[in-house]
Design an enzyme around this catalytic site. Structure first.
Site, PDB file in Angstrom:
ATOM      1  CD  GLN A  63      52.939  14.068 -32.592  1.00 46.97           C
ATOM      2  OE1 GLN A  63      52.075  14.896 -32.711  1.00 46.97           O
ATOM      3  NE2 GLN A  63      53.301  13.328 -33.612  1.00 46.97           N
ATOM      4  CB  SER A  64      51.029  10.349 -27.525  1.00 50.41           C
ATOM      5  OG  SER A  64      51.793   9.285 -26.987  1.00 50.41           O
ATOM      6  CG  ASP A 119      70.052  -0.252 -18.981  1.00 45.23           C
ATOM      7  OD1 ASP A 119      68.843  -0.578 -19.015  1.00 45.23           O
ATOM      8  OD2 ASP A 119      70.964  -1.036 -19.302  1.00 45.23           O
ATOM      9  CD  GLU A 185      48.181  11.382 -35.142  1.00 47.19           C
ATOM     10  OE1 GLU A 185      48.788  11.829 -34.171  1.00 47.19           O
ATOM     11  OE2 GLU A 185      46.973  11.588 -35.336  1.00 47.19           O
ATOM     12  CG  ASP A 214      51.062  10.475 -31.878  1.00 42.37           C
ATOM     13  OD1 ASP A 214      50.708   9.481 -31.251  1.00 42.37           O
ATOM     14  OD2 ASP A 214      51.831  10.422 -32.847  1.00 42.37           O
ATOM     15  N   GLY A 293      28.810  21.498 -38.344  1.00 43.18           N
ATOM     16  CA  GLY A 293      27.718  22.066 -37.553  1.00 43.18           C
ATOM     17  C   GLY A 293      26.489  22.307 -38.399  1.00 43.18           C
ATOM     18  N   GLY A 294      25.588  23.122 -37.892  1.00 45.25           N
ATOM     19  CA  GLY A 294      24.325  23.364 -38.587  1.00 45.25           C
ATOM     20  C   GLY A 294      24.426  24.449 -39.661  1.00 45.25           C
TER      21      GLY A 294
HETATM   22  N1  CAO Z   1      66.216   1.653 -20.420  1.00 42.01           N
HETATM   23  C1  CAO Z   1      66.046   0.358 -20.806  1.00 42.01           C
HETATM   24  N2  CAO Z   1      65.027  -0.038 -21.580  1.00 42.01           N
HETATM   25  C2  CAO Z   1      64.164   0.915 -21.999  1.00 42.01           C
HETATM   26  C3  CAO Z   1      64.293   2.255 -21.630  1.00 42.01           C
HETATM   27  C4  CAO Z   1      65.378   2.616 -20.810  1.00 42.01           C
HETATM   28  N3  CAO Z   1      65.576   3.872 -20.413  1.00 42.01           N
HETATM   29  N4  CAO Z   1      63.286   2.950 -22.192  1.00 42.01           N
HETATM   30  C5  CAO Z   1      62.551   2.054 -22.891  1.00 42.01           C
HETATM   31  N5  CAO Z   1      63.077   0.838 -22.765  1.00 42.01           N
HETATM   32  C6  CAO Z   1      62.587  -0.410 -23.338  1.00 42.01           C
HETATM   33  C7  CAO Z   1      61.220  -0.789 -22.834  1.00 42.01           C
HETATM   34  O1  CAO Z   1      61.304  -1.318 -21.544  1.00 42.01           O
HETATM   35  C8  CAO Z   1      60.796  -1.815 -23.879  1.00 42.01           C
HETATM   36  O2  CAO Z   1      61.387  -3.053 -23.588  1.00 42.01           O
HETATM   37  P1  CAO Z   1      60.545  -4.434 -23.526  1.00 42.01           P
HETATM   38  O3  CAO Z   1      59.743  -4.507 -24.781  1.00 42.01           O
HETATM   39  O4  CAO Z   1      61.623  -5.455 -23.451  1.00 42.01           O
HETATM   40  O5  CAO Z   1      59.685  -4.410 -22.340  1.00 42.01           O
HETATM   41  C9  CAO Z   1      61.497  -1.293 -25.133  1.00 42.01           C
HETATM   42  O6  CAO Z   1      62.389  -0.270 -24.709  1.00 42.01           O
HETATM   43  C10 CAO Z   1      60.628  -0.752 -26.219  1.00 42.01           C
HETATM   44  O7  CAO Z   1      59.592   0.070 -25.706  1.00 42.01           O
HETATM   45  P2  CAO Z   1      58.285   0.275 -26.568  1.00 42.01           P
HETATM   46  O8  CAO Z   1      57.740  -1.086 -26.908  1.00 42.01           O
HETATM   47  O9  CAO Z   1      57.385   1.199 -25.887  1.00 42.01           O
HETATM   48  O10 CAO Z   1      58.872   0.979 -27.879  1.00 42.01           O
HETATM   49  P3  CAO Z   1      58.596   0.652 -29.412  1.00 42.01           P
HETATM   50  O11 CAO Z   1      59.492   1.561 -30.159  1.00 42.01           O
HETATM   51  O12 CAO Z   1      58.727  -0.784 -29.722  1.00 42.01           O
HETATM   52  O13 CAO Z   1      57.075   1.076 -29.625  1.00 42.01           O
HETATM   53  C11 CAO Z   1      55.228   2.631 -29.575  1.00 42.01           C
HETATM   54  C12 CAO Z   1      56.743   2.422 -29.761  1.00 42.01           C
HETATM   55  C13 CAO Z   1      54.971   4.101 -29.614  1.00 42.01           C
HETATM   56  C14 CAO Z   1      54.496   1.945 -30.726  1.00 42.01           C
HETATM   57  C15 CAO Z   1      54.777   2.027 -28.241  1.00 42.01           C
HETATM   58  O14 CAO Z   1      55.572   2.566 -27.221  1.00 42.01           O
HETATM   59  C16 CAO Z   1      53.316   2.264 -27.924  1.00 42.01           C
HETATM   60  O15 CAO Z   1      52.432   1.624 -28.478  1.00 42.01           O
HETATM   61  N6  CAO Z   1      53.048   3.192 -27.001  1.00 42.01           N
HETATM   62  C17 CAO Z   1      51.722   3.482 -26.523  1.00 42.01           C
HETATM   63  C18 CAO Z   1      50.937   4.260 -27.527  1.00 42.01           C
HETATM   64  C19 CAO Z   1      51.606   5.544 -27.923  1.00 42.01           C
HETATM   65  O16 CAO Z   1      51.932   6.380 -27.134  1.00 42.01           O
HETATM   66  N7  CAO Z   1      51.731   5.697 -29.235  1.00 42.01           N
HETATM   67  C20 CAO Z   1      52.069   6.982 -29.798  1.00 42.01           C
HETATM   68  C21 CAO Z   1      53.468   7.126 -30.048  1.00 42.01           C
HETATM   69  S1  CAO Z   1      53.702   8.685 -30.778  1.00 42.01           S
HETATM   70  O17 CAO Z   1      53.405   8.414 -32.375  1.00 42.01           O
END
Ligand code: CAO
Length: 472
Positions: A63-64, A119, A185, A214, A293-294
């Site tokens: 989302q963010s 990929d 979030e 987000d 607010g006030g």
């Molecule tokens: N091709 C190959 N690999 C890909 C890819 C692609 N097109 N797109 C993503 N990936 C891989 C990443 O490289 C990562 O791999 P590694 O961990 O091996 O380096 C993996 O996918 C997972 O990415 P991620 O850790 O960002 O995803 P997650 O689902 O585990 O976590 C989230 C999600 C949101 C918690 C995390 O991305 C995060 O903390 N983001 C920053 C804060 C944020 O924006 N949070 C709000 C999210 S909205 O609620």
């Protein structure tokens, strides 16, 4: 010869697409010497969009990040969303309401974008990504900390490929003890000071329905990107833009940090707990529905509250309209009674005053209260349900609520661009299907020749791994 011709055609296409980026040096300057371009003679709304010519490599998910790039798309950027082959943004398949179609979670956050599947961990995938880095102005990402680096796209590498590139990131926390944490979030709402200051004093901390962690952070990031683009016009170089969700939430909780400092100097007199004689602790308490607010305010019941959970109104006893309030609720003596006539005198009695006002609001629907109060300039806010908002004609008229058609899910409602500009008008177009624009991006944006496209595609870098056949 034919091969050569094809190659040069592809190169020309790539050059042409690169030229789409507005070069300020080529814009005719105004004769007055103020440094601005010559004024457009096109009618308002027909001179392109605010950010026309800016291309975004959108590496965002959930989302963010998508909130940020959707806004940029509405402001005119060409947003190219990079998604993992076969899966895409995880939200495509979350909270699914129409089987086989992209979820509303995805469609409502990814309007006006193009989608390419890559990929990023495949060498041919990285080849495409590097080509994108070279041709885009901004890379936006919100992966977990370190994920972009692990892909090989460090700031140094990106900057070497394209020194003009702006690299914009959302992370949960800024540098510090929690910088490596993954954040969603509600984690941000809790860490940014929102949850501890939301809810009722007697109850636990509460998260809010508004996605301030987000979507709020996405908004902050979009502003940072636009500012970095503006600075690049002067410096010619890109920069890193970071918005931490904790920081974004705290920025929205600014008034609570204000109160944290005031509390050390004495009680927070506008909090209803002051009037109730409840002592303050060391930290800003939860203030229920007190106004921040006030001007004291509270949520009051309206006619029908027994059966309708949204038959309520926010009522503000703004000091300048106190006389009008007294007349409206039938307490004319309160206008001159020293026990009620001044804001200071009213502070310890706010609970009782709001109870009296509520006796009046309960005799009317929230819309009747609104009409009566607005007629005498008393600020009130009807508690609108999502159903009422979805059906509100004025929001449809302004494009704040829009109906969008989608090939696999049909028509659905979405929130349109809340930023209205007279010379940069947004149309909301549907979100892309997974990888819908892969071919056109490879060919028209990146200028890859057919042979290269075939090579990249055959390598499997843009498609989901084939499912292994089970032995018979
Ligand atoms: N091709 C190959 N690999 C890909 C890819 C692609 N097109 N797109 C993503 N990936 C891989 C990443 O490289 C990562 O791999 P590694 O961990 O091996 O380096 C993996 O996918 C997972 O990415 P991620 O850790 O960002 O995803 P997650 O689902 O585990 O976590 C989230 C999600 C949101 C918690 C995390 O991305 C995060 O903390 N983001 C920053 C804060 C944020 O924006 N949070 C709000 C999210 S909205 O609620």
């Amino acid at each position: 010869m034919a091969k050569k011709q094809k190659k040069s055609k592809a190169k020309a296409a790539a050059k042409k697409s690169a030229r789409k980026v507005v070069k300020l040096s080529s814009v005719k300057k105004d004769k007055s010497g103020n440094g601005l371009p010559k004024m457009s003679s096109k009618p308002y709304g027909r001179a392109g969009k605010a950010l026309t010519g800016v291309r975004i490599l959108d590496f965002t998910h959930v989302q963010s990040g998508p909130t940020c790039t959707q806004l940029l798309a509405w402001l005119g950027c060409d947003v190219i969303k990079v998604e993992r082959p076969g899966v895409g943004d995880i939200t495509r398949g979350q909270l699914v309401d129409v089987k086989g179609a992209d979820s509303l979670y995805f469609t409502m956050l990814n309007h006006n974008k193009r989608s390419i599947t890559i990929d990023s961990k495949h060498p041919q995938g990285m080849r495409v990504l590097e080509a994108l880095v070279k041709t885009c102005d901004v890379l936006v990402e919100n992966f977990a900390p370190g994920a972009l680096d692990r892909m090989g796209l460090t700031w140094e590498r990106i900057h070497k490929l394209n020194p003009r590139m702006i690299v914009a990131s959302v992370k949960g926390f800024g540098p510090g003890p929690y910088e490596d944490c993954k954040v969603y979030e509600n984690v941000a709402q809790c860490a940014g000071g929102s949850a501890s200051t939301t809810g009722f004093r007697e109850g636990p901390p509460l998260v809010t329905g508004a996605q301030i962690g987000d979507s709020g952070t996405g908004l902050h990031l979009a502003l940072g990107i636009v500012a970095a683009l503006y600075q690049r016009n002067r410096t010619g170089r890109g920069q890193k833009v970071l918005t931490a969700m904790q920081d974004g939430v705290l920025n929205l909780c600014r008034v609570k940090l204000r109160d944290q400092q005031r509390i050390t100097k004495g009680p927070l007199t506008e909090y209803s707990q002051y009037g109730e004689g409840v002592p303050f602790g060391a930290a800003v308490p939860r203030a229920g529905n007190d106004s921040g607010g006030g001007q004291p305010g509270w949520i009051l019941k309206c006619k029908g509250w027994e059966t309708d959970p949204d038959a309520y109104i926010y009522f503000i006893t703004q000091a300048p309209v106190w006389l009008a309030i007294c007349d409206l609720i039938g307490e004319p003596t309160w206008k001159t009674d020293p026990e009620y006539a001044t804001p200071r005198a009213r502070l310890p009695k706010l609970k009782a005053i709001f109870a009296r006002i509520e006796q009046w609001t309960m005799t009317k629907t929230k819309f009747e209260v609104m009409d009566a109060c607005n007629a005498v300039d008393i600020p009130v806010g009807p508690i609108l349900s999502m159903k009422e908002i979805a059906e509100e004609p004025s929001l449809r008229k302004t494009g704040t609520v829009v109906e969008v058609d989608h090939p696999t899910r049909g028509k659905y409602l979405s929130v349109g661009n809340p930023i209205k500009m007279s010379d940069s008008i947004s149309e909301v177009t549907r979100s892309p299907l997974l990888g819908e624009h892969t071919d056109e991006i490879l060919k028209d944006v990146l200028g890859f020749a057919a042979k290269d496209i075939a090579e990249i595609k055959n390598s499997g870098a843009l498609s989901a791994p084939k499912k292994e056949e089970k032995a018979a």
